[in-house]
Write a protein that holds these residues in place. Structure first.
Motif, PDB file in Angstrom:
ATOM      1  N   ILE A 190       0.905  -1.146   0.007  1.00  0.00           N
ATOM      2  CA  ILE A 190       0.179  -0.054  -0.094  1.00  0.00           C
ATOM      3  C   ILE A 190       0.652   1.154  -0.126  1.00  0.00           C
ATOM      4  O   ILE A 190       0.601   2.286  -0.311  1.00  0.00           O
ATOM      5  CB  ILE A 190      -1.056  -0.022   1.423  1.00  0.00           C
ATOM      6  CG1 ILE A 190      -0.313  -0.259   2.456  1.00  0.00           C
ATOM      7  CG2 ILE A 190      -2.191  -1.093   0.820  1.00  0.00           C
ATOM      8  CD1 ILE A 190      -1.292   0.097   3.839  1.00  0.00           C
ATOM      9  N   ILE A 191       2.102   1.161   0.476  1.00  0.00           N
ATOM     10  CA  ILE A 191       2.905   2.366   0.575  1.00  0.00           C
ATOM     11  C   ILE A 191       3.194   2.906  -1.016  1.00  0.00           C
ATOM     12  O   ILE A 191       3.427   4.017  -1.459  1.00  0.00           O
ATOM     13  CB  ILE A 191       4.436   1.788   1.041  1.00  0.00           C
ATOM     14  CG1 ILE A 191       5.183   3.175   1.496  1.00  0.00           C
ATOM     15  CG2 ILE A 191       5.105   1.019   0.447  1.00  0.00           C
ATOM     16  CD1 ILE A 191       4.608   4.274   2.338  1.00  0.00           C
ATOM     17  N   ASN A 192       3.266   1.913  -2.091  1.00  0.00           N
ATOM     18  CA  ASN A 192       3.601   2.374  -3.152  1.00  0.00           C
ATOM     19  C   ASN A 192       2.652   3.147  -3.789  1.00  0.00           C
ATOM     20  O   ASN A 192       2.661   4.029  -4.997  1.00  0.00           O
ATOM     21  CB  ASN A 192       3.619   0.894  -4.091  1.00  0.00           C
ATOM     22  CG  ASN A 192       4.726   0.060  -3.606  1.00  0.00           C
ATOM     23  OD1 ASN A 192       5.718   0.681  -3.066  1.00  0.00           O
ATOM     24  ND2 ASN A 192       4.701  -1.017  -3.845  1.00  0.00           N
ATOM     25  N   VAL A 193       1.204   3.036  -3.408  1.00  0.00           N
ATOM     26  CA  VAL A 193       0.232   3.958  -3.870  1.00  0.00           C
ATOM     27  C   VAL A 193       0.210   5.217  -2.864  1.00  0.00           C
ATOM     28  O   VAL A 193       0.047   6.494  -3.210  1.00  0.00           O
ATOM     29  CB  VAL A 193      -1.132   3.132  -3.683  1.00  0.00           C
ATOM     30  CG1 VAL A 193      -2.334   4.451  -4.284  1.00  0.00           C
ATOM     31  CG2 VAL A 193      -0.989   2.181  -4.834  1.00  0.00           C
ATOM     32  N   ALA A 194       0.194   4.895  -1.613  1.00  0.00           N
ATOM     33  CA  ALA A 194       0.193   6.037  -0.462  1.00  0.00           C
ATOM     34  C   ALA A 194       1.498   6.992  -0.638  1.00  0.00           C
ATOM     35  O   ALA A 194       1.346   8.224  -0.225  1.00  0.00           O
ATOM     36  CB  ALA A 194       0.244   5.388   0.771  1.00  0.00           C
ATOM     37  N   ILE A 195       2.508   6.708  -1.322  1.00  0.00           N
ATOM     38  CA  ILE A 195       3.619   7.425  -1.410  1.00  0.00           C
ATOM     39  C   ILE A 195       3.486   8.703  -2.222  1.00  0.00           C
ATOM     40  O   ILE A 195       3.846   9.675  -2.142  1.00  0.00           O
ATOM     41  CB  ILE A 195       4.678   6.579  -2.124  1.00  0.00           C
ATOM     42  CG1 ILE A 195       6.046   7.465  -1.790  1.00  0.00           C
ATOM     43  CG2 ILE A 195       4.413   6.460  -3.483  1.00  0.00           C
ATOM     44  CD1 ILE A 195       6.561   7.640  -0.569  1.00  0.00           C
ATOM     45  N   ILE A 196       2.300   8.580  -3.110  1.00  0.00           N
ATOM     46  CA  ILE A 196       2.062   9.784  -3.888  1.00  0.00           C
ATOM     47  C   ILE A 196       1.472  10.905  -3.303  1.00  0.00           C
ATOM     48  O   ILE A 196       2.053  12.055  -3.340  1.00  0.00           O
ATOM     49  CB  ILE A 196       1.043   9.121  -5.098  1.00  0.00           C
ATOM     50  CG1 ILE A 196       1.464   8.058  -6.140  1.00  0.00           C
ATOM     51  CG2 ILE A 196       0.665  10.541  -5.936  1.00  0.00           C
ATOM     52  CD1 ILE A 196       0.640   7.546  -7.041  1.00  0.00           C
ATOM     53  N   PRO A 197       0.439  10.666  -2.269  1.00  0.00           N
ATOM     54  CA  PRO A 197       0.107  11.844  -1.261  1.00  0.00           C
ATOM     55  C   PRO A 197       0.974  12.113  -0.270  1.00  0.00           C
ATOM     56  O   PRO A 197       1.024  13.418  -0.063  1.00  0.00           O
ATOM     57  CB  PRO A 197      -1.405  11.410  -0.858  1.00  0.00           C
ATOM     58  CG  PRO A 197      -1.317   9.924  -0.891  1.00  0.00           C
ATOM     59  CD  PRO A 197      -0.703   9.733  -2.207  1.00  0.00           C
ATOM     60  N   ILE A 198       1.783  10.957   0.090  1.00  0.00           N
ATOM     61  CA  ILE A 198       2.839  11.378   1.177  1.00  0.00           C
ATOM     62  C   ILE A 198       3.944  12.388   0.513  1.00  0.00           C
ATOM     63  O   ILE A 198       4.403  13.313   1.363  1.00  0.00           O
ATOM     64  CB  ILE A 198       3.414  10.078   1.373  1.00  0.00           C
ATOM     65  CG1 ILE A 198       2.467   9.176   2.350  1.00  0.00           C
ATOM     66  CG2 ILE A 198       4.834  10.308   2.539  1.00  0.00           C
ATOM     67  CD1 ILE A 198       3.042   7.850   2.645  1.00  0.00           C
ATOM     68  N   VAL A 199       4.401  12.211  -0.561  1.00  0.00           N
ATOM     69  CA  VAL A 199       5.292  12.932  -1.201  1.00  0.00           C
ATOM     70  C   VAL A 199       4.874  14.429  -1.204  1.00  0.00           C
ATOM     71  O   VAL A 199       5.440  15.511  -0.876  1.00  0.00           O
ATOM     72  CB  VAL A 199       5.549  12.432  -2.836  1.00  0.00           C
ATOM     73  CG1 VAL A 199       6.306  13.643  -3.546  1.00  0.00           C
ATOM     74  CG2 VAL A 199       6.357  11.358  -2.641  1.00  0.00           C
ATOM     75  N   ASP A 200       3.402  14.713  -1.549  1.00  0.00           N
ATOM     76  CA  ASP A 200       2.845  15.863  -1.520  1.00  0.00           C
ATOM     77  C   ASP A 200       2.767  16.544  -0.270  1.00  0.00           C
ATOM     78  O   ASP A 200       3.127  17.773  -0.100  1.00  0.00           O
ATOM     79  CB  ASP A 200       1.501  15.859  -2.371  1.00  0.00           C
ATOM     80  CG  ASP A 200       1.631  15.580  -3.700  1.00  0.00           C
ATOM     81  OD1 ASP A 200       2.699  15.574  -4.439  1.00  0.00           O
ATOM     82  OD2 ASP A 200       0.501  14.953  -4.357  1.00  0.00           O
ATOM     83  N   GLU A 201       2.361  15.706   0.566  1.00  0.00           N
ATOM     84  CA  GLU A 201       2.212  16.382   1.909  1.00  0.00           C
ATOM     85  C   GLU A 201       3.365  16.675   2.714  1.00  0.00           C
ATOM     86  O   GLU A 201       3.626  17.721   3.200  1.00  0.00           O
ATOM     87  CB  GLU A 201       1.331  15.339   3.064  1.00  0.00           C
ATOM     88  CG  GLU A 201       1.269  15.801   4.379  1.00  0.00           C
ATOM     89  CD  GLU A 201       0.556  14.734   5.189  1.00  0.00           C
ATOM     90  OE1 GLU A 201       0.861  14.747   6.364  1.00  0.00           O
ATOM     91  OE2 GLU A 201      -0.421  14.091   4.600  1.00  0.00           O
ATOM     92  N   PHE A 202       4.557  16.067   2.449  1.00  0.00           N
ATOM     93  CA  PHE A 202       5.845  16.299   3.079  1.00  0.00           C
ATOM     94  C   PHE A 202       6.967  16.911   2.226  1.00  0.00           C
ATOM     95  O   PHE A 202       7.786  16.991   2.677  1.00  0.00           O
ATOM     96  CB  PHE A 202       6.600  14.928   3.738  1.00  0.00           C
ATOM     97  CG  PHE A 202       5.633  14.429   4.683  1.00  0.00           C
ATOM     98  CD1 PHE A 202       5.747  15.073   6.140  1.00  0.00           C
ATOM     99  CD2 PHE A 202       5.163  13.365   4.680  1.00  0.00           C
ATOM    100  CE1 PHE A 202       5.089  14.347   7.089  1.00  0.00           C
ATOM    101  CE2 PHE A 202       4.288  12.779   5.577  1.00  0.00           C
ATOM    102  CZ  PHE A 202       4.325  13.265   6.994  1.00  0.00           C
ATOM    103  N   SER A 203       6.494  17.303   1.006  1.00  0.00           N
ATOM    104  CA  SER A 203       7.306  17.773  -0.323  1.00  0.00           C
ATOM    105  C   SER A 203       8.557  17.364  -0.243  1.00  0.00           C
ATOM    106  O   SER A 203       9.544  17.993  -0.211  1.00  0.00           O
ATOM    107  CB  SER A 203       7.335  19.477   0.451  1.00  0.00           C
ATOM    108  OG  SER A 203       6.294  20.182   0.323  1.00  0.00           O
ATOM    109  N   LEU A 204       8.619  15.859  -0.858  1.00  0.00           N
ATOM    110  CA  LEU A 204       9.709  15.214  -0.945  1.00  0.00           C
ATOM    111  C   LEU A 204      10.146  15.161  -2.335  1.00  0.00           C
ATOM    112  O   LEU A 204       9.289  15.192  -3.140  1.00  0.00           O
ATOM    113  CB  LEU A 204       9.420  13.657  -0.103  1.00  0.00           C
ATOM    114  CG  LEU A 204       8.869  13.651   1.217  1.00  0.00           C
ATOM    115  CD1 LEU A 204       8.684  12.111   1.400  1.00  0.00           C
ATOM    116  CD2 LEU A 204       9.965  14.021   2.075  1.00  0.00           C
TER     117      LEU A 204
END
Length: 412
Positions: A30-44
């Motif tokens: 699930i991290i492989n999909v969740a990483i898309i909004p995570i990147v946006d939230e933490f500006s990675l």
């Protein structure tokens, strides 16, 4: 135990392992999909994204060999259940992450917790199934990972859109804890009599002896090659489809189920093939599949349309699945019962080390080449060639070094 009771116990063991493996693959994918909004939230940036995706595999790889040893020494059912409890807790904690560092740490601990599961499940299969049934049992178990891969994009993207990425990790973590409780009550290793226990103790082989076996190193390298491609594509294909092929999150999730469904069918078919018709011919089969996978990956990244991307991803998934089954089956058929957990842990170390390196290396190359996946493509192709070469070095079963000192042919 009557024959009917034996068959019933086989069904219980395989069913519990299947459900646990399904939850485990949902947890890690699930991290492989969740990483898309995570990147946006933490500006990675892509390198930080690669670190998050790889951190799980750092812990997972480090704990493979100790996890296999623990399963051999203390009992596979016990170690597997503890592993399931631990990784479910860390899955839920992922939803509470507050920074890049916290995400990396939680994912690393998650990997440590889940690592003993794979070698423990291999030991349980070897304890309950004869050699001529282990290919089908192992492929049935591994098919749970393909089902997990199939439903993860749809499930994860849907929950993220409606409830947010944090709720996704909370929900899957709770589901894992429920399955862990079921395993605690229903999963058991066979009870051995004292004579069998004494014989097992006498047949224990030091780790340094196992590490001298050519087959073990060939399997480790083959495992590294196929899992580099498997986890590299699993980690980055969602991002590639959204960022490069310009799909929205829900469309990406729906299309990503197609390769996974075909891989599931291939997993089941592969187990039957390896048990019934390809026994003793695995290395040529694996080498051919590796070269075909390299061709399909090249065509996928150069496809003119999204439809062709999915087609070639599907074909690479089929041939890659055959390789995964064949590699995972060798320790179950070639090593003695007393060291299967440790041997499987060593082979898995190669695959999970690739799982750590692949997402990170791909992220670094994508960043270095301004969002281009061209270098990543050639890395994946090269690793498939390495996989084919390593497979051709597998010794035949007759030449396999004994896994116990008392029985030189027992490993065959």
């Amino acid at each position: 135990m009557t024959r009917t009771a034996e068959e019933r116990q086989k069904f219980i063991v395989l069913s519990m392992l299947f459900v646990a493996w399904l939850i485990g693959n949902l947890d890690r994918m699930i991290i492989n999909v969740a990483i898309i909004p995570i990147v946006d939230e933490f500006s990675l940036d892509p390198t930080a994204q690669g670190l998050i995706l790889s951190s799980f595999f750092a812990g997972y790889a480090l704990m493979q060999i100790p996890g296999g040893w623990l399963a051999d020494k203390f009992g596979a059912a016990k170690i597997l259940t503890i592993s399931l409890f631990l990784w479910s807790i860390f899955t839920a904690l992922t939803g509470s992450a507050w920074s890049l560092v916290s995400l990396i740490l939680i994912r690393f601990l998650f990997g440590l917790g889940e690592a003993p599961f794979s070698p423990s499940s291999a030991v349980l299969i070897s304890e309950h199934f004869p050699k001529d049934q282990r290919g089908r049992a192992q492929s049935t178990l591994l098919s749970a990972s393909v089902i997990g891969k199939a439903i993860t994009p749809v499930l994860a993207s849907g929950i993220i859109v409606w409830l947010g990425w944090r709720s996704l990790f909370f929900a899957i973590g709770v589901a894992g804890l429920v399955v862990a409780v079921l395993c605690l009550f229903y999963l058991r290793s066979p009870i051995r009599d004292r004579a069998a226990a004494a014989n097992a103790s006498a047949n224990k082989v030091p780790l340094k002896t196992l590490l001298k076996m050519p087959l073990l190193w060939s399997l480790l390298i083959t495992s590294f090659g196929i899992y580099f491609v498997t986890w590299g594509m699993a980690s980055w294909m969602p991002t590639y489809l959204v960022k490069v092929r310009h799909l929205d999150l829900l469309s990406m999730g729906a299309l990503s189920t197609i390769p996974s469904i075909t891989s599931f069918l291939s997993m089941i078919a592969g187990g039957v093939l390896l048990d019934r018709w390809l026994a003793g011919k695995e290395k040529g089969f694996v080498a051919a599949c590796a070269l075909l996978t390299a061709v399909f990956i090249y065509l996928m990244f150069n496809a003119p349309s999204v439809g062709m991307v999915i087609l070639y991803e599907t074909l690479s998934g089929i041939t890659g699945t055959f390789i995964v089954i064949a590699v995972g089956l060798q320790p179950l058929k070639r090593f003695s019962q007393e060291v299967i957990g440790t041997a499987m842990g060593i082979v898995n170390f190669g695959g999970q080390a690739a799982g750590f390196v692949a997402p990170l290396l791909i992220g670094m190359t994508v960043k270095a080449f301004n969002g281009s996946y061209d270098v990543a493509l050639w890395i994946l192709v090269a690793l498939m060639v390495v996989c084919a070469i390593a497979a051709m070095t597998w010794p035949t079963e007759r030449k396999t070094t004994a896994a116990t000192p008392a029985s030189p042919t027992q490993a065959g």
